[in-house]
Scaffold this active site. Sequence first.
Site, mmCIF file in Angstrom:
data_model
loop_
_atom_site.group_PDB
_atom_site.id
_atom_site.type_symbol
_atom_site.label_atom_id
_atom_site.label_comp_id
_atom_site.label_asym_id
_atom_site.label_seq_id
_atom_site.Cartn_x
_atom_site.Cartn_y
_atom_site.Cartn_z
ATOM 1 N N ASP A 1 -5.502 2.707 -3.699
ATOM 2 C CA ASP A 1 -6.804 2.647 -3.016
ATOM 3 C C ASP A 1 -7.052 3.821 -2.071
ATOM 4 O O ASP A 1 -8.182 4.068 -1.671
ATOM 5 C CB ASP A 1 -7.001 1.295 -2.301
ATOM 6 N N ARG A 2 -5.998 4.554 -1.737
ATOM 7 C CA ARG A 2 -6.205 5.717 -0.860
ATOM 8 C C ARG A 2 -6.319 6.994 -1.686
ATOM 9 O O ARG A 2 -5.878 7.036 -2.833
ATOM 10 C CB ARG A 2 -5.031 5.877 0.101
ATOM 11 N N LYS B 1 -11.306 -0.058 -1.135
ATOM 12 C CA LYS B 1 -11.379 1.388 -1.261
ATOM 13 C C LYS B 1 -10.734 1.767 -2.579
ATOM 14 O O LYS B 1 -9.959 0.989 -3.137
ATOM 15 C CB LYS B 1 -10.736 2.081 -0.079
ATOM 16 N N ASP C 1 -0.743 1.630 -4.046
ATOM 17 C CA ASP C 1 -1.561 0.658 -4.785
ATOM 18 C C ASP C 1 -2.888 1.221 -5.263
ATOM 19 O O ASP C 1 -3.746 0.478 -5.751
ATOM 20 C CB ASP C 1 -1.794 -0.590 -3.934
ATOM 21 N N ASP D 1 -2.245 6.546 -3.443
ATOM 22 C CA ASP D 1 -1.077 5.927 -2.803
ATOM 23 C C ASP D 1 -0.445 4.837 -3.664
ATOM 24 O O ASP D 1 -0.788 4.667 -4.831
ATOM 25 C CB ASP D 1 -1.473 5.363 -1.440
ATOM 26 N N SER E 1 0.799 -1.226 0.000
ATOM 27 C CA SER E 1 0.000 0.000 0.000
ATOM 28 C C SER E 1 0.832 1.277 0.000
ATOM 29 O O SER E 1 1.657 1.490 -0.872
ATOM 30 C CB SER E 1 -0.948 -0.045 1.201
ATOM 31 N N HIS E 2 0.667 2.072 1.042
ATOM 32 C CA HIS E 2 1.308 3.386 1.142
ATOM 33 C C HIS E 2 2.710 3.292 1.734
ATOM 34 O O HIS E 2 3.378 4.313 1.883
ATOM 35 C CB HIS E 2 0.443 4.270 2.033
#
Length: 543
Positions: free
Chosen positions: A281-282, A376, A279, A277, A113-114
């Site tokens: 999703d944010r 998300k 990947d 981010d 992710s982030h």
Amino acid sequence: MTIQIIKTTPYADQKPGTSGLRKRVPVFSQPNYVENFIQSIFDSLEGLAGQTLVIGGDGRFFNDVAIQKAIRIAAANGFGKVLVGQGGLLSTPAASNIIRHYKAFGGLVLSASHNPGGPDGDFGIKYNVGNGGPAPEKITDAVYARTKVIDSYKALDTPDVDLSKIGTQQVGDMVVEVIDPVKDYAVLMQTLFDFEAIRGLFKSGFTMTFDSMHAITGPYAKAILEGLLGAPAGTVKNGVPSPTFNHGHPDPNLVYCKDMYDLLMTEAGPDFGAASDGDGDRNLIIGKNRFVTPSDSLALLAANAHLAPGYKAGIVGIARSMPTSAAADRVAEKLGIEMHETPTGWKFFGNLLDAGRVTICGEESAGTGSDHVREKDGLWAVLLWLNILAVRKESVDAIVREHWATYGRNYYTRHDYEEVDSAIANALVDNLRGRLSTLPGQVLNGLEVAYADDFTYHDPVDGSTSAKQGIRIGFKDGSRIVLRLSGTGTVGATLRVYLEQYEPPNGNHDLDVQRALEPLVGITEDLAGIKARTGRTEPSVIT
Ligand code: G16
């Protein structure tokens, strides 16, 4: 090509966290570490023979290595087909869409992710089920149990599969289909939003900057914003995914997107700034002179979703993670729809979405999404904002202010203490937990405690219970302190402190956020003794 059965020994640290297994690359690089985990996932699933598995990642360092391992193990375990994004790339929401759209059995999402990437950075593996969402705890618990006893894994003895060209190829008895990572996602977005209206917005001179942070959303944002929506070339910044995120930290918050924030706070800056981010999703949303907190963004999107074609019939319910502010609750109340408070982790929204109980979900951790996928979705949030701006023809600031004037403002901040010694962090939380029952009725710094508990979630759909999901201390005036340990960090413990204070519609909405929440910081320190216990004088990150 033969199927090999290779002996292995268990690793003790493969417990999936908030969102799959996240560790440093050197940890994942240990012999059989990836193999053990993926085989344990497959061992925990029933009926995968002949089925389709989706594999994709955010392109971070080690993505290419892990994908080849995953393909070999999938082929040896009897999957009939693997759908993989070209170059091994799929944003997390796009992976969710692919699983749903092609009715796959499930998917492996390779991302941390982030978190930063690179040889010493983070990597992650998450399993998503057939609804496109992260596996529920029932499955992740089974996977963890399996990792503790695994003694062999199966892999097809085959050279690396070429993922550079779109098309199908045979790998043993399994078909590998390399697909365009963007196409199906872009089609889905066009079913939800008024692209014509957003094109008109850009034509009218509306300016925007979108920071892909050298991560996965670059190709998606370029195709959709600059391609389909006609935003000028250059609107998308840092749009080429890099295995190290250009040695950056792909977390779209006010720390790592400070330059964009500063730009948006000037008259010369664009009308709208957004970022996503590692990947995809944010999301980060900033209007000219107005940062929108993720909690407020959830409430605003829920209140205005009907302006987008995909939601014109209205939303049926809203869900938010427990630490997310109660701003969305007020919208749900006004709309007369269901409101759900779930533990942190997108996986907890899955049942509510599948059961048709909620349409929009969101988290304070910069995540917003809807029932269009089961993750998300950063670009989705940006497009919904653009759709709302195109219809309302007002600035972000004006829309936010009008919202506060209607519903009141939830002043909100999160203070993170990163890489704290795990034993110290656990002792801090345990100690506070042990005193919770004595707090109700006490007056702390002038505020009376209404309730104090450790959040337990009862899933209204499948009846499951998830305990110890974070300490909540609520006050009579609507203020709230939440403390919990992050489930996504890879080194030591991250203590998160979430602070919230409610100001009614006719109250003062112009206070400095940190100043407004100072009394709650003081109460938290008195109760938890963060400084004394951790030796930290201030948080590592304030969002
Ligand atoms: C993941 C989860 C989110 C969660 C976030 C932070 O996001 O999907 O639901 O809010 O981690 O979790 P924690 O507070 O435990 O660190 P992502 O974007 O990292 O996949």
